[in-house]
Motif scaffolding. Structure first.
Motif, PDB file in Angstrom:
ATOM      1  N   PHE A 101      24.430  -6.981 -10.600  1.00 31.64           N
ATOM      2  CA  PHE A 101      25.219  -8.113 -10.114  1.00 31.64           C
ATOM      3  C   PHE A 101      25.866  -8.842 -11.291  1.00 31.64           C
ATOM      4  CE2 PHE A 101      22.827  -7.323  -6.356  1.00 31.64           C
ATOM      5  CZ  PHE A 101      23.534  -7.879  -5.300  1.00 31.64           C
ATOM      6  N   ALA A 102      27.122  -9.204 -11.098  1.00 32.39           N
ATOM      7  CA  ALA A 102      27.820  -9.995 -12.113  1.00 32.39           C
ATOM      8  C   ALA A 102      27.185 -11.377 -12.208  1.00 32.39           C
ATOM      9  CB  ALA A 102      29.300 -10.122 -11.750  1.00 32.39           C
ATOM     10  N   GLY A 103      26.986 -11.861 -13.423  1.00 27.12           N
ATOM     11  CA  GLY A 103      26.349 -13.150 -13.636  1.00 27.12           C
ATOM     12  C   GLY A 103      24.911 -13.033 -14.068  1.00 27.12           C
ATOM     13  N   VAL A 104      24.334 -11.809 -13.973  1.00 26.57           N
ATOM     14  CA  VAL A 104      22.981 -11.565 -14.455  1.00 26.57           C
ATOM     15  C   VAL A 104      23.083 -10.977 -15.859  1.00 26.57           C
ATOM     16  CG1 VAL A 104      20.840 -10.264 -14.129  1.00 26.57           C
ATOM     17  CG2 VAL A 104      22.029 -11.243 -12.156  1.00 26.57           C
ATOM     18  N   THR A 105      22.536 -11.660 -16.837  1.00 26.80           N
ATOM     19  CA  THR A 105      22.655 -11.210 -18.227  1.00 26.80           C
ATOM     20  C   THR A 105      21.560 -10.229 -18.624  1.00 26.80           C
ATOM     21  OG1 THR A 105      21.407 -13.150 -18.999  1.00 26.80           O
ATOM     22  CG2 THR A 105      23.814 -13.338 -18.911  1.00 26.80           C
ATOM     23  N   SER A 106      20.345 -10.414 -18.084  1.00 22.35           N
ATOM     24  CA  SER A 106      19.252  -9.494 -18.421  1.00 22.35           C
ATOM     25  C   SER A 106      18.103  -9.705 -17.445  1.00 22.35           C
ATOM     26  CB  SER A 106      18.759  -9.742 -19.855  1.00 22.35           C
ATOM     27  OG  SER A 106      18.196 -11.028 -19.977  1.00 22.35           O
ATOM     28  N   THR A 107      17.166  -8.754 -17.440  1.00 26.15           N
ATOM     29  CA  THR A 107      15.949  -8.868 -16.642  1.00 26.15           C
ATOM     30  C   THR A 107      14.750  -8.537 -17.529  1.00 26.15           C
ATOM     31  OG1 THR A 107      16.095  -6.570 -15.884  1.00 26.15           O
ATOM     32  CG2 THR A 107      17.119  -8.260 -14.496  1.00 26.15           C
ATOM     33  N   ARG A 108      13.615  -9.140 -17.186  1.00 30.08           N
ATOM     34  CA  ARG A 108      12.404  -8.910 -17.987  1.00 30.08           C
ATOM     35  C   ARG A 108      11.211  -8.866 -17.056  1.00 30.08           C
ATOM     36  NH1 ARG A 108       8.963 -12.729 -20.144  1.00 30.08           N
ATOM     37  NH2 ARG A 108      10.499 -14.361 -19.639  1.00 30.08           N
ATOM     38  N   VAL A 109      10.452  -7.767 -17.125  1.00 29.41           N
ATOM     39  CA  VAL A 109       9.260  -7.599 -16.292  1.00 29.41           C
ATOM     40  C   VAL A 109       8.072  -8.278 -16.973  1.00 29.41           C
ATOM     41  CG1 VAL A 109       7.665  -5.945 -15.264  1.00 29.41           C
ATOM     42  CG2 VAL A 109      10.124  -5.439 -15.329  1.00 29.41           C
ATOM     43  N   ILE A 110       7.350  -9.093 -16.229  1.00 29.12           N
ATOM     44  CA  ILE A 110       6.126  -9.712 -16.734  1.00 29.12           C
ATOM     45  C   ILE A 110       5.011  -8.671 -16.636  1.00 29.12           C
ATOM     46  CG2 ILE A 110       4.506 -11.619 -16.489  1.00 29.12           C
ATOM     47  CD1 ILE A 110       7.296 -12.486 -17.276  1.00 29.12           C
ATOM     48  N   GLU A 137       0.839  -1.203   0.000  1.00 30.91           N
ATOM     49  CA  GLU A 137       0.000   0.000   0.000  1.00 30.91           C
ATOM     50  C   GLU A 137       0.872   1.251   0.000  1.00 30.91           C
ATOM     51  OE1 GLU A 137      -3.742   1.916   2.535  1.00 30.91           O
ATOM     52  OE2 GLU A 137      -2.850  -0.016   3.101  1.00 30.91           O
ATOM     53  N   GLY A 138       0.535   2.157  -0.915  1.00 34.32           N
ATOM     54  CA  GLY A 138       1.267   3.412  -1.010  1.00 34.32           C
ATOM     55  C   GLY A 138       2.489   3.347  -1.905  1.00 34.32           C
ATOM     56  N   GLU A 139       2.786   2.195  -2.465  1.00 29.19           N
ATOM     57  CA  GLU A 139       3.945   2.042  -3.336  1.00 29.19           C
ATOM     58  C   GLU A 139       3.494   1.840  -4.787  1.00 29.19           C
ATOM     59  OE1 GLU A 139       7.055   2.343  -2.568  1.00 29.19           O
ATOM     60  OE2 GLU A 139       6.962   2.346  -0.369  1.00 29.19           O
ATOM     61  N   ASP A 140       4.250   2.417  -5.706  1.00 27.03           N
ATOM     62  CA  ASP A 140       3.971   2.259  -7.137  1.00 27.03           C
ATOM     63  C   ASP A 140       4.595   0.942  -7.609  1.00 27.03           C
ATOM     64  OD1 ASP A 140       3.448   2.493  -9.788  1.00 27.03           O
ATOM     65  OD2 ASP A 140       4.821   4.163 -10.161  1.00 27.03           O
ATOM     66  N   MET A 141       3.732   0.028  -8.065  1.00 30.42           N
ATOM     67  CA  MET A 141       4.206  -1.293  -8.461  1.00 30.42           C
ATOM     68  C   MET A 141       5.185  -1.216  -9.619  1.00 30.42           C
ATOM     69  SD  MET A 141       4.370  -4.550  -8.122  1.00 30.42           S
ATOM     70  CE  MET A 141       3.085  -5.002  -6.974  1.00 30.42           C
ATOM     71  N   GLU A 142       4.901  -0.386 -10.605  1.00 29.67           N
ATOM     72  CA  GLU A 142       5.786  -0.294 -11.768  1.00 29.67           C
ATOM     73  C   GLU A 142       7.160   0.216 -11.372  1.00 29.67           C
ATOM     74  OE1 GLU A 142       5.032  -1.526 -14.637  1.00 29.67           O
ATOM     75  OE2 GLU A 142       3.006  -2.025 -13.982  1.00 29.67           O
ATOM     76  N   ALA A 143       7.187   1.180 -10.440  1.00 27.73           N
ATOM     77  CA  ALA A 143       8.470   1.695  -9.972  1.00 27.73           C
ATOM     78  C   ALA A 143       9.247   0.630  -9.215  1.00 27.73           C
ATOM     79  CB  ALA A 143       8.253   2.918  -9.082  1.00 27.73           C
ATOM     80  N   LEU A 144       8.525  -0.185  -8.405  1.00 31.45           N
ATOM     81  CA  LEU A 144       9.195  -1.268  -7.672  1.00 31.45           C
ATOM     82  C   LEU A 144       9.768  -2.308  -8.626  1.00 31.45           C
ATOM     83  CD1 LEU A 144       6.698  -1.847  -4.720  1.00 31.45           C
ATOM     84  CD2 LEU A 144       8.859  -0.597  -4.674  1.00 31.45           C
ATOM     85  N   LEU A 145       9.013  -2.621  -9.690  1.00 31.26           N
ATOM     86  CA  LEU A 145       9.503  -3.593 -10.676  1.00 31.26           C
ATOM     87  C   LEU A 145      10.765  -3.082 -11.367  1.00 31.26           C
ATOM     88  CD1 LEU A 145       6.076  -4.617 -12.261  1.00 31.26           C
ATOM     89  CD2 LEU A 145       7.547  -6.081 -10.862  1.00 31.26           C
TER      90      LEU A 145
END
Length: 330
Positions: free
Chosen positions: A104-113, A86-94
């Motif tokens: 972090f080293a070892g992370v090649t990419s991220t993708r939001v569902i 509550e009170g937080e913007d979900m898109e901003a958190l994502l």
């Protein structure tokens, strides 16, 4: 007494004629009759046993390959889950969670569902036409991982929990461990079944060999006692049973390969149906691949060779028992 001696002379002459006929060449009369009812039954039994053995091996190969594919896919990704706060913007958190993970080293990419994809994931349970904003549904961020050099999952999890409200991190290691354990158990069960089928085949061959020897016992006994070596008699039997086993194993292995091809064809023809999709998710396209076909060929050869060896050992053992009985009677 003279009558007994005359009969012995006749048996001896007949035995010598048999030996000479068998030594003349490939047109010789075999000790074990070809194409008799017992031989046909043995071919059918070996065909059934080989069919079951090849099915077991193919099933184990499918499960093993599917488990390896699942493990590879799971190991390549991790998931960040963010519960609504509550009170937080979900898109901003994502976006913030994805930015932290990419640092972090070892992370090649991220993708939001996105919302539409999240709604599709929930359709089987909640139906279509969902408004994600009206439901307290967690949102996901998929993190792609370098398998050769994975990130420090503990630090990544701690960083996300500390900086992103409602965030949790799942590296799927628990699922991977369960998957590996399941695959190993399945392979062990399959190999045990395969060993039991082969053991049953060996026992069947032993009984068939004893029956063939009993049916031709008068010829074998005369040959053996007038000097025919055990290797000579055993060679006649092992040739016959090798040919019999190879015919049966070839039929059984061919039937198993045909079944896998038919199932694979059915799966490819029904890709759009829910049943085929679920089966494909579990077992792939039911194609056992080159290694599977090589394994089937090895099983066919193994059954034939084991039959030949079993027959040889059984004949030699029977002849030794015959010698022991003869010496005891004397």
């Amino acid at each position: 007494m003279n009558e007994v001696m005359q009969r012995l002379d006749l048996v001896r002459d007949a035995a010598f004629r048999l030996i000479e006929e068998w030594r003349k060449g490939p047109s010789q009369s075999p000790i074990v009759p070809q194409g008799n009812v017992a031989g046909t039954a043995l071919i059918i039994v070996i065909a059934i046993m080989t069919f079951l053995a090849c099915l077991t091996f193919g099933g184990v190969s499918l499960v093993r390959d599917s488990a390896a594919a699942w493990q590879s896919q799971i190991s390549k990704e991790a998931t960040i889950q963010i519960r609504p706060v509550e009170g937080e913007d979900m898109e901003a958190l994502l976006a913030q969670a994805g930015k932290i993970a990419q640092g972090f080293a070892g992370v090649t990419s991220t993708r939001v569902i996105d919302r539409a994809a999240t709604a599709r994931l929930l359709e089987p349970w909640l139906g279509s036409g969902l408004n994600i904003d009206e439901l307290p549904v967690p949102r996901l961020v998929v993190v792609s991982i370098d398998e050769e050099s994975p990130p420090d999952f503990a630090n990544l999890r701690a960083e996300l929990v500390r900086n992103v409200p409602g965030a949790s991190f799942d590296d799927h290691r628990t699922w991977v461990d369960r998957l590996v354990s399941m695959a190993r158990t399945t392979v062990l069960i399959g190999m045990s079944v395969l060993a039991l089928v082969i053991a049953a085949t060996v026992l069947t061959v032993i009984f068939a060999t004893r029956g063939a020897m009993a049916g031709n016992g008068h010829i074998i006994e005369v040959l053996h006692f007038i000097g025919a070596e055990a290797k000579f008699v055993a060679r006649e039997f092992e040739r016959h049973f090798f040919r019999t086993a190879f015919k049966g194993a070839l039929c059984g292995g061919g039937a198993a390969v045909l079944m896998f091809l038919l199932i694979s064809w059915w799966s490819s023809r029904n890709l759009a149906t829910p049943e085929a999709d679920q089966a494909a998710a579990l077992f792939g396209n039911f194609a056992i691949g080159r290694d599977g076909y090589i394994g089937v060929a090895i099983i066919i050869l193994l059954v034939s060779v084991l039959t030949m060896i079993t027959t040889r050992l059984t004949v030699i053992t029977q002849l030794k028992e015959m010698d022991n009985r003869g010496s005891e009677s004397i």
